[in-house]
Design an enzyme around this catalytic site. Structure first.
Site, PDB file in Angstrom:
ATOM      1  N   HIS A   1    -113.625  16.262  28.101  1.00  0.00           N
ATOM      2  CA  HIS A   1    -113.720  14.799  28.199  1.00  0.00           C
ATOM      3  C   HIS A   1    -112.321  14.195  28.038  1.00  0.00           C
ATOM      4  CE1 HIS A   1    -118.314  14.408  27.329  1.00  0.00           C
ATOM      5  NE2 HIS A   1    -118.047  14.384  28.620  1.00  0.00           N
TER       6      HIS A   1
ATOM      7  N   HIS B   1    -113.272  11.182  14.920  1.00  0.00           N
ATOM      8  CA  HIS B   1    -113.939  10.777  16.159  1.00  0.00           C
ATOM      9  C   HIS B   1    -114.889   9.601  15.882  1.00  0.00           C
ATOM     10  CE1 HIS B   1    -116.070  11.322  20.065  1.00  0.00           C
ATOM     11  NE2 HIS B   1    -114.913  11.858  20.428  1.00  0.00           N
TER      12      HIS B   1
ATOM     13  N   ASP C   1    -110.917  11.730  26.532  1.00  0.00           N
ATOM     14  CA  ASP C   1    -110.323  11.335  25.257  1.00  0.00           C
ATOM     15  C   ASP C   1    -109.821  12.530  24.452  1.00  0.00           C
ATOM     16  OD1 ASP C   1    -113.076  11.969  25.019  1.00  0.00           O
ATOM     17  OD2 ASP C   1    -113.226  10.955  23.089  1.00  0.00           O
ATOM     18  N   HIS C   2    -110.001  13.736  25.006  1.00  0.00           N
ATOM     19  CA  HIS C   2    -109.517  14.944  24.338  1.00  0.00           C
ATOM     20  C   HIS C   2    -108.419  15.661  25.123  1.00  0.00           C
ATOM     21  CE1 HIS C   2    -112.770  15.131  21.220  1.00  0.00           C
ATOM     22  NE2 HIS C   2    -113.300  14.290  22.092  1.00  0.00           N
TER      23      HIS C   2
ATOM     24  N   ASP D   1    -116.867  17.673  19.951  1.00  0.00           N
ATOM     25  CA  ASP D   1    -117.995  16.747  19.921  1.00  0.00           C
ATOM     26  C   ASP D   1    -119.299  17.531  19.960  1.00  0.00           C
ATOM     27  OD1 ASP D   1    -115.943  14.977  20.086  1.00  0.00           O
ATOM     28  OD2 ASP D   1    -116.587  14.039  21.964  1.00  0.00           O
TER      29      ASP D   1
ATOM     30  N   HIS E   1    -113.060  20.417  24.474  1.00  0.00           N
ATOM     31  CA  HIS E   1    -113.823  20.176  25.695  1.00  0.00           C
ATOM     32  C   HIS E   1    -113.027  19.248  26.598  1.00  0.00           C
ATOM     33  CE1 HIS E   1    -114.940  16.800  23.120  1.00  0.00           C
ATOM     34  NE2 HIS E   1    -115.470  16.170  24.156  1.00  0.00           N
TER      35      HIS E   1
ATOM     36  N   HIS F   1    -123.198  19.515  23.201  1.00  0.00           N
ATOM     37  CA  HIS F   1    -122.623  18.269  23.703  1.00  0.00           C
ATOM     38  C   HIS F   1    -123.029  18.104  25.166  1.00  0.00           C
ATOM     39  CE1 HIS F   1    -120.131  14.819  23.453  1.00  0.00           C
ATOM     40  NE2 HIS F   1    -119.167  15.265  24.233  1.00  0.00           N
TER      41      HIS F   1
END
Length: 313
Positions: free
Chosen positions: A65, A269, A67-68, A211, A63, A140
């Site tokens: 976001h 995570h 942090d990915h 997530d 996805h 999510h």
């Protein structure tokens, strides 16, 4: 086949955990590496491992976001300077194409290798003679994907010890027999290679989830998986917060593994609120429900054995 956990943290980097990225090394299977997510500083983490950026063949994004994905522009750029000339394919949700192309264009980055970007939804996203990769949506705050990687069954092995016990000497005949051919020996015997091949090696199944809160698609993706990689952002007592932020707890990850009939569970995570000293407690929360729990740690390498290696046969 083995995992290298390049980053096991959630949201922001912490002293002990970088943000999310996983390398699945398929060096024996196809001489390449697949990345799953590419959080900030993934390329720095790679420098501490044996993973070679030029070997990265595919990147699967769960996805969008930060942090990915914030490590993607840097990794893609650096790969050009580290001997990467082979095509690289990035799979991810709608928007990944715009993110990558804008980052490269604004920074004036020119890659020395072909880059293919495929925006995906649910279904089969990749298949060849070795692997099938399927994707399903999770639960999510934004569109998040889980991936199921299924290795197709491998041909059986030549029963070398049996052949030797019957007086067949190693050499060109072994190759012919391995290919299932019928051969005539010097003493006049005729043997069929198919009689000297073991049963096929059952393919392995890997599930890597983005997530998510607990959901039915996670169970479908994880069914009978040899290894399930599941987020465990929060501890067991933070279930309300986990739900509010569309994440899972250690216990919920364990319940998914148990219900799906997975063989091993890797927790990742982990929120930066938890210290390294908390890691054992978090693992035990999961192990109380699912015994084969592994607490993911940055730079941890985990071998995924063949079934024959697991059984010792």
């Amino acid at each position: 086949m083995d995992f290298v956990l390049l980053g096991t943290g959630a949201g922001v980097p912490a002293k002990a955990r970088n943000v999310t990225s996983i390398a699945l090394q398929l060096l024996e299977e196809r001489g390449t590496v697949w990345l799953f997510d590419c959080g900030e500083a993934t390329q720095h983490q790679i420098l501490k491992t044996a993973v070679k950026p030029r070997k990265v063949e595919k990147i699967f994004i769960t996805h969008l976001h930060g942090d990915h994905i914030f490590g993607l522009p840097g990794f893609l750029s650096s790969r050009s300077f580290q001997g990467g000339v082979d095509k690289l394919t990035v799979y991810g949700p709608q928007g990944i194409d715009s993110f990558i192309k804008t980052s490269l264009q604004v920074s004036g980055t020119h890659l020395k290798y072909p880059l293919e970007i495929i925006e995906i939804e649910e279904g089969t996203v990749f298949e060849d003679e070795q692997f099938t990769v399927t994707a399903k949506s999770l639960d999510h705050g934004i569109y998040s994907i889980g991936y199921r990687i299924v290795e197709k069954d491998r041909p059986g092995s030549l029963l070398v010890d049996r052949l030797r016990s019957e007086g067949v000497k190693p050499g060109p005949l072994f190759k012919a027999l391995k290919n299932g051919q019928t051969v005539c020996l010097d003493d006049g015997r005729v043997i069929n290679g198919k009689d000297y091949i073991s049963a096929p090696h059952k393919g392995r199944i890997i599930t890597i989830l983005g997530d998510t809160r607990m959901c039915s698609n996670a169970l479908i993706l994880a069914e009978s998986a040899d290894y399930l990689v599941h987020e465990a952002t929060f501890s067991a007592e933070e279930s309300e917060m986990a739900s509010a932020y569309y994440h899972s707890t250690t216990v919920q990850a364990a319940e998914t593994a148990l219900k799906a009939g997975a063989k091993h569970l890797i927790l990742t995570h982990i929120s930066s609120r938890y210290t390294p000293e908390d890691a054992e407690r978090l693992k035990e929360e999961s192990k109380a429900i699912f015994a084969n729990t592994i607490m993911g740690e940055d730079l941890m390498a985990i071998k995924v054995p063949l079934y024959s290696e697991e059984s010792g046969s």
